[in-house]
Enzyme design. Sequence first.
Site, PDB file in Angstrom:
ATOM      1  N   LYS A 198     -64.378   1.104  29.928  1.00  0.00           N
ATOM      2  CA  LYS A 198     -62.939   0.777  29.961  1.00  0.00           C
ATOM      3  C   LYS A 198     -62.572   0.185  31.312  1.00  0.00           C
ATOM      4  CE  LYS A 198     -61.147   3.891  32.947  1.00  0.00           C
ATOM      5  NZ  LYS A 198     -60.852   3.497  34.249  1.00  0.00           N
ATOM      6  N   ASP A 233     -59.809  10.348  30.632  1.00  0.00           N
ATOM      7  CA  ASP A 233     -60.094   9.067  29.969  1.00  0.00           C
ATOM      8  C   ASP A 233     -60.798   9.238  28.625  1.00  0.00           C
ATOM      9  OD1 ASP A 233     -59.242   7.780  32.279  1.00  0.00           O
ATOM     10  OD2 ASP A 233     -61.274   7.548  33.072  1.00  0.00           O
TER      11      ASP A 233
END
EC number: 2.7.1.148
Length: 315
Positions: free
Chosen positions: A26, A153
């Site tokens: 990401k 996350d």
Amino acid sequence: MTEAWRPEDDEPRGASGPVRVRVPAKVNLHLGVGPLRRDGYHELNTVYHAISIYDELTARRGDTLTLTMEGEGTGELALDDSNLVLRAAHALAGYAGVMPHARLHLRKQIPLAGGLAGGSADAAAALVACDALWGTGLSRDELAGIAADLGSDVPFLIHGGTALGTGRGEAVSPVLARPTSWHWVVAIADGGLSTPQAYRELDRLRETGAAGPPLGSTDGLLAALRQRDPRVLAATLGNDLQDAALAMRPSLAATLKAGEAAGALAGIVSGSGPTCVFLTADAADAERVAVELEAAGVCRQARIAHGPVPGARIT
Ligand code: C5P
């Protein structure tokens, strides 16, 4: 009347063969960091974006829980119970009431401590792989709930795509965007940066008045994502942790400068760094920028990637 016997009644639930899961890295297109909370985390206002650099986790049946690996970070990453993959497997087994037995093998391409959430990605992959291997059949939302306890996350990496993250980053909702593919160059640095240290450094810079103004709202970025023009998106990228990463690794300033000199539309530090990501106009530009970045000697490796891509998925 007795119920008819079915052959599957005697078989263990779940998969008998290996389960292979691919999970992306990401970047944060917008990483707005708010004040430090009493629980030691910072309030975030972020836009996550999953890109096509992948780790792969294979889960097979076993009599105990084991983890082996190859690729990025081999020999550096601890494979004991501190590893997020094993913590994820234990957390899922505890939640579902099954024995945490599996042979897990990780193939890593996402660098360690790079600001690309590689460890979180591997934890998300472990949840999806073990859920299929053990036949625990949890919903994506249930998996995301377990994921939130493993790291801020991790829920995003279950979902993937482009998503808004709030709270400490664990509260994720998808972003409405045009179906566009954006082209990135990912400049991977030598060595990593510690995420907790980067947040502490930002607090210190803010206390001394040395940090830039906070990013504020994600509105500009969200509006840009609804268009197809990479130049518009480039103008809205931002990361409050960038000043901290630059203070901890001043050489990143040269990396960012080199990418923009090579023709990237914009460059930012990814998450807590030290990876820098560059948005380019198209795939051909991305190739050119990657070649120039490597030739300039301002990173260990420059890779091209596109996004958004889905989160942890069985292949
Ligand atoms: O959630 P995760 O374990 O990945 O976070 C690692 C560290 O990053 C935390 O221990 C904290 O120091 C810092 N962090 C933070 N605020 C957040 C997310 C992470 O300060 N929202």
